[in-house]
Design a protein around this motif. Structure first.
Motif, PDB file in Angstrom:
ATOM      1  N   LEU A 168       0.827  -1.210   0.000  1.00 17.21           N
ATOM      2  CA  LEU A 168       0.000   0.000   0.000  1.00 17.21           C
ATOM      3  C   LEU A 168       0.862   1.262   0.000  1.00 17.21           C
ATOM      4  O   LEU A 168       0.515   2.263  -0.633  1.00 17.21           O
ATOM      5  N   THR A 169       1.983   1.212   0.719  1.00 14.33           N
ATOM      6  CA  THR A 169       2.912   2.351   0.725  1.00 14.33           C
ATOM      7  C   THR A 169       3.421   2.634  -0.680  1.00 14.33           C
ATOM      8  O   THR A 169       3.502   3.794  -1.114  1.00 14.33           O
ATOM      9  N   ILE A 170       3.759   1.560  -1.411  1.00 11.49           N
ATOM     10  CA  ILE A 170       4.238   1.715  -2.791  1.00 11.49           C
ATOM     11  C   ILE A 170       3.141   2.276  -3.681  1.00 11.49           C
ATOM     12  O   ILE A 170       3.379   3.179  -4.495  1.00 11.49           O
ATOM     13  N   LEU A 171       1.927   1.766  -3.521  1.00 14.30           N
ATOM     14  CA  LEU A 171       0.804   2.257  -4.331  1.00 14.30           C
ATOM     15  C   LEU A 171       0.563   3.751  -4.101  1.00 14.30           C
ATOM     16  O   LEU A 171       0.276   4.502  -5.042  1.00 14.30           O
ATOM     17  N   ILE A 172       0.694   4.177  -2.851  1.00 12.64           N
ATOM     18  CA  ILE A 172       0.496   5.603  -2.535  1.00 12.64           C
ATOM     19  C   ILE A 172       1.571   6.445  -3.197  1.00 12.64           C
ATOM     20  O   ILE A 172       1.309   7.510  -3.753  1.00 12.64           O
ATOM     21  N   GLN A 173       2.824   5.956  -3.152  1.00 10.62           N
ATOM     22  CA  GLN A 173       3.909   6.692  -3.793  1.00 10.62           C
ATOM     23  C   GLN A 173       3.714   6.763  -5.301  1.00 10.62           C
ATOM     24  O   GLN A 173       4.090   7.741  -5.944  1.00 10.62           O
ATOM     25  N   LEU A 174       3.102   5.715  -5.859  1.00  7.44           N
ATOM     26  CA  LEU A 174       2.787   5.720  -7.289  1.00  7.44           C
ATOM     27  C   LEU A 174       1.492   6.481  -7.593  1.00  7.44           C
ATOM     28  O   LEU A 174       1.123   6.665  -8.745  1.00  7.44           O
ATOM     29  N   ARG A 175       0.804   6.884  -6.527  1.00  5.33           N
ATOM     30  CA  ARG A 175      -0.466   7.602  -6.627  1.00  5.33           C
ATOM     31  C   ARG A 175      -1.555   6.768  -7.311  1.00  5.33           C
ATOM     32  O   ARG A 175      -2.414   7.288  -8.019  1.00  5.33           O
ATOM     33  N   GLU A 176      -1.498   5.475  -7.080  1.00  9.99           N
ATOM     34  CA  GLU A 176      -2.522   4.563  -7.611  1.00  9.99           C
ATOM     35  C   GLU A 176      -3.593   4.362  -6.539  1.00  9.99           C
ATOM     36  O   GLU A 176      -3.750   3.285  -5.962  1.00  9.99           O
ATOM     37  N   TYR A 177      -4.354   5.426  -6.291  1.00  7.54           N
ATOM     38  CA  TYR A 177      -5.312   5.429  -5.184  1.00  7.54           C
ATOM     39  C   TYR A 177      -6.503   4.495  -5.417  1.00  7.54           C
ATOM     40  O   TYR A 177      -7.071   3.965  -4.471  1.00  7.54           O
ATOM     41  N   GLU A 178      -6.853   4.291  -6.682  1.00 10.06           N
ATOM     42  CA  GLU A 178      -7.953   3.366  -6.970  1.00 10.06           C
ATOM     43  C   GLU A 178      -7.577   1.950  -6.550  1.00 10.06           C
ATOM     44  O   GLU A 178      -8.389   1.213  -5.970  1.00 10.06           O
ATOM     45  N   GLU A 179      -6.326   1.565  -6.823  1.00  9.65           N
ATOM     46  CA  GLU A 179      -5.855   0.242  -6.425  1.00  9.65           C
ATOM     47  C   GLU A 179      -5.778   0.117  -4.911  1.00  9.65           C
ATOM     48  O   GLU A 179      -6.068  -0.939  -4.341  1.00  9.65           O
ATOM     49  N   VAL A 180      -5.382   1.221  -4.241  1.00 14.52           N
ATOM     50  CA  VAL A 180      -5.373   1.238  -2.769  1.00 14.52           C
ATOM     51  C   VAL A 180      -6.780   0.956  -2.246  1.00 14.52           C
ATOM     52  O   VAL A 180      -6.982   0.112  -1.364  1.00 14.52           O
ATOM     53  N   GLN A 181      -7.751   1.671  -2.796  1.00 15.25           N
ATOM     54  CA  GLN A 181      -9.143   1.519  -2.352  1.00 15.25           C
ATOM     55  C   GLN A 181      -9.656   0.095  -2.580  1.00 15.25           C
ATOM     56  O   GLN A 181     -10.214  -0.531  -1.669  1.00 15.25           O
ATOM     57  N   LEU A 182      -9.441  -0.430  -3.783  1.00 14.92           N
ATOM     58  CA  LEU A 182      -9.930  -1.766  -4.114  1.00 14.92           C
ATOM     59  C   LEU A 182      -9.279  -2.841  -3.239  1.00 14.92           C
ATOM     60  O   LEU A 182      -9.938  -3.790  -2.798  1.00 14.92           O
ATOM     61  N   THR A 183      -7.981  -2.670  -2.973  1.00 14.98           N
ATOM     62  CA  THR A 183      -7.257  -3.658  -2.169  1.00 14.98           C
ATOM     63  C   THR A 183      -7.792  -3.685  -0.742  1.00 14.98           C
ATOM     64  O   THR A 183      -8.065  -4.756  -0.186  1.00 14.98           O
ATOM     65  N   ILE A 184      -7.956  -2.498  -0.135  1.00 16.22           N
ATOM     66  CA  ILE A 184      -8.423  -2.440   1.253  1.00 16.22           C
ATOM     67  C   ILE A 184      -9.860  -2.933   1.360  1.00 16.22           C
ATOM     68  O   ILE A 184     -10.217  -3.666   2.294  1.00 16.22           O
ATOM     69  N   GLU A 185     -10.698  -2.561   0.394  1.00  9.81           N
ATOM     70  CA  GLU A 185     -12.096  -3.022   0.414  1.00  9.81           C
ATOM     71  C   GLU A 185     -12.172  -4.545   0.347  1.00  9.81           C
ATOM     72  O   GLU A 185     -12.994  -5.181   1.022  1.00  9.81           O
TER      73      GLU A 185
END
Length: 339
Positions: free
Chosen positions: A92-109
């Motif tokens: 998730l830290t890597i996704l945030i640095q890449l600014r892939e917030y949609e993937e962050v949301q889908l993963t946590i959900e």
């Protein structure tokens, strides 16, 4: 006689564990390229050990290789390698640095639907989910001050004529991930109009982040390629010390206060030139020139002949070196602002 083809190669005892330990030690010391090499070698011996995969992911992340780090973590999650939530947090830290917030949301959900989140981590994940949803809805990716549009920013004559703006930009990147700024910073190194001190600041920023990739720098009419992680601090360069030792033996004994001032002058001079060294690389010549310039800057007249005699050098070469020091010193006023 036995056939050598059938001999087995027996590795050193506990070699894999030693490689992992060395990798962890290098990782803690922020020697990311070195750590990556240890972990990669260990991986050849054990494809499944979680410590190795996570070590590789962390090294890649710190080196700015975010896409590769992301793929390593994704594989670990899919194949259930290592402690799931430890790997998930890195992912998730890597996704945030890449600014892939949609993937962050889908993963946590997806994780929340499975009700697998430990109680002590639940609040953190809910906050991160809320944050990612807001970012996806608003489209506002400005967590920190956004990097200026490079195409417009770099071509601006106003910007190029105001190095103070460049200094503020570079200083704003301290303690931040440089991935999104690499193109801008590399272009500054190659831009002929950029001030030499600005280029030194960029190189030092790369050194602090232990960038192990080659970059090209154009400075004083020369173009050279360097690996910032391999560069030494200016004050640690053998040539720097050799000149200062010569000055200490002469000026240091004669006028300790002036020696300290000249020492600062020498470091400033090298800072402007970095990573280039003064030419010719002759310690006695530059010690003599600094001796002469140092007295002159403090309003004390010192004849060339006296300095030539102390350092046993020719007057013509000394005059050239003095002129170079005085010319570079005029460029060094940004040095004080950067410190």
């Amino acid at each position: 006689m036995k056939n050598d083809k059938h001999k087995k190669i027996i590795p050193f005892p506990n070699l894999k564990e030693r490689l992992i330990d060395k990798g962890m030690e290098a990782l803690k010391s922020k020697h990311y390229q070195e750590a990556l090499e240890f972990f990669s070698e260990a991986k050849h011996m054990d494809e499944d050990k979680a410590e190795i995969h996570l070590g590789i992911a962390l090294c890649l992340m710190e080196m700015g290789e975010l896409e590769e780090a992301k793929q390593v973590c994704k594989q670990m999650l899919n194949e259930d390698i290592g402690h799931y939530f430890t790997v998930l947090q890195v992912y998730l830290t890597i996704l945030i640095q890449l600014r892939e917030y949609e993937e962050v949301q889908l993963t946590i959900e997806a994780v929340l639907q499975e009700n697998q989140i430990p109680a002590e981590s639940a609040e953190q994940f809910y906050k991160l989910l809320d944050f990612s949803r807001k970012m996806n809805q608003s489209g506002d990716f400005d967590i920190e001050e956004e990097e200026p549009e490079f195409e417009n920013w770099m071509s601006s004559n106003v910007f190029m004529e105001d190095p103070n703006q460049q200094i503020q930009y570079i200083q704003s990147l301290r303690d931040r991930n440089l991935v999104k700024h690499m193109d801008t910073l590399k272009s500054l190194l190659e831009e002929p109009r950029a001030h030499p001190v600005i280029k030194t600041m960029v190189l030092q920023l790369f050194m602090e982040n232990e960038l192990a990739k080659e970059v090209t720098i154009y400075k004083f009419g020369e173009s050279l390629s360097v690996i910032p992680a391999d560069l030494n601090d200016i004050s640690d360069l053998p040539f720097t010390k050799k000149v200062l030792n010569l000055l200490d033996d002469t000026l240091g004994n004669e006028n300790p206060t002036l020696f300290e001032a000249v020492k600062e002058l020498w470091i400033r001079h090298l800072y402007v030139l970095f990573p280039l060294l003064p030419e010719p690389p002759e310690a006695s010549l530059w010690a003599a020139a600094l001796h002469k310039v140092g007295y002159g800057f403090h309003g004390i007249e010192l004849g060339y002949e006296e300095v030539e005699e102390i350092y046993e050098i020719s007057g013509f070469r000394l005059r050239e070196a003095v002129e170079k020091i005085e010319k570079v010193e005029e460029m060094s006023y940004f040095y004080e602002k950067e410190q």
